[in-house]
Motif scaffolding. Structure first.
Motif, mmCIF file in Angstrom:
data_model
loop_
_atom_site.group_PDB
_atom_site.id
_atom_site.type_symbol
_atom_site.label_atom_id
_atom_site.label_comp_id
_atom_site.label_asym_id
_atom_site.label_seq_id
_atom_site.Cartn_x
_atom_site.Cartn_y
_atom_site.Cartn_z
ATOM 1 N N ALA A 295 -82.432 26.294 98.976
ATOM 2 C CA ALA A 295 -82.366 27.019 100.458
ATOM 3 C C ALA A 295 -84.112 27.316 100.691
ATOM 4 C CB ALA A 295 -81.301 28.253 101.056
ATOM 5 N N GLU B 214 -74.126 31.207 104.768
ATOM 6 C CA GLU B 214 -74.746 29.955 105.790
ATOM 7 C C GLU B 214 -72.836 29.574 106.090
ATOM 8 O OE1 GLU B 214 -77.039 27.366 103.982
ATOM 9 O OE2 GLU B 214 -76.682 27.084 102.115
ATOM 10 N N SER C 230 -77.511 24.129 103.553
ATOM 11 C CA SER C 230 -78.996 23.956 103.281
ATOM 12 C C SER C 230 -78.371 23.179 101.853
ATOM 13 C CB SER C 230 -79.266 25.200 102.211
ATOM 14 O OG SER C 230 -78.200 25.601 101.039
#
Length: 294
Positions: A105, A166, A246
């Motif tokens: 990421a 995320e 990501s």
């Protein structure tokens, strides 16, 4: 008391993964009849059937599933004992971090920079693991720490610190019925074909839990071993994927990604063995958390 040798556990582990005597024997470098005899000897010694055989298929019995799971961890423990004994006799001059290619990421550079500023920093060797085996690198001693995605990766036996949380995106071919949407839901994807990751049981969709909206109606898709194979299958229209945002970067120019609004969020974590209390590892973990928060 019935006992099994490490070699026999290795034989059975290969068969449990391949579910085919011929392929497993080829992988092990032995003759197929020798593998079949070894498995029958194990069954005789344990007093239970481990596999059900037919002319076309090999399936694991409940006893076989139990041996697959616990045998895998036993093999990892043996490997870890050997590796840690070897390293105990060496001066700790470096730390080994295993990652998935592209699976940091964009945090790794900052983490390494933060760690390098410590007065007692050591060299960090970067190892690259596959889509499903990075946690095993830590369990068996090949690596000191790993960047993993939860709940994609199995964190059993590991401690971890969360570096980033995320959302997830659906990866689709450009002509897919949902490709033009600004976002989709799990219900929109309920009947899509999802990939089976090599070495992962069931539908093989790490991180999509049974109660997440994908039920048993999800079809078993093509088996893939890495991101390149997954991309190829999506481009062919054979499957879609649901990944942490990501991991969708950089995206193949022939694909599109659409946020999945109600998918469980995923976390990038730094993991290490629960029993590992070395200063070397603790300093690296602290540096990673510092970099991620900065």
């Amino acid at each position: 008391m019935a006992e099994l040798e490490t070699r026999e556990l290795e034989y059975f582990a290969a068969l449990a993964e391949e579910l085919h005597f011929g392929r497993a024997a080829q992988r092990l470098g032995i003759a197929q009849p020798a593998l079949s005899k070894a498995v029958r000897r194990m069954e005789d010694r344990l007093g239970v059937a481990l596999v059900e055989r037919s002319s076309r298929h090999v399936t694991l019995t409940s006893a076989g599933e139990a041996l697959r799971f616990h045998g895998r961890h036993a093999l990892l423990a043996v490997g870890a004992a050997v590796e840690k004994a070897r390293r105990a006799g060496e001066r700790e001059t470096r730390l080994r971090l295993v990652i998935k290619p592209g699976g940091d990421a964009d945090l790794l550079s900052g983490i390494l920079a933060a760690y390098s500023r410590r007065p007692d920093a050591r060299q960090v060797d970067i190892l690259f693991g596959g889509s499903t085996d990075r946690a095993d690198h830590v369990r068996d001693g090949r690596a000191d720490a790993a960047l993993l995605y939860a709940p994609f990766d199995d964190l059993t036996g590991l401690d971890h610190e969360t570096l980033m949380v995320e959302g997830r995106v659906a990866i689709l071919p450009p002509d897919h019925r949902l490709a033009g949407r600004t976002e989709v839901t799990l219900a929109d994807l309920a009947h899509e074909t999802l990939p089976r990751w090599k070495g992962v049981r069931g539908n093989g969709v790490p991180g999509i839990e049974p109660n997440s909206g994908f039920g048993p109606e999800v079809a078993d898709g093509p088996e893939v071993a890495d991101g390149a194979e997954l991309t190829h299958m999506i481009l062919l229209g054979r499957a879609i994927a649901v990944l942490p945002r990501s991991l969708a970067r950089p995206l193949h120019p022939g694909l599109v990604h659409v946020p999945v609004a109600d998918a469980p969020r995923s976390a990038l974590v730094l993991a290490w063995a629960q029993e590992d209390r070395r200063r070397l590892v603790a300093d690296f973990v602290a540096s990673a958390v510092e970099a991620a928060q900065g």
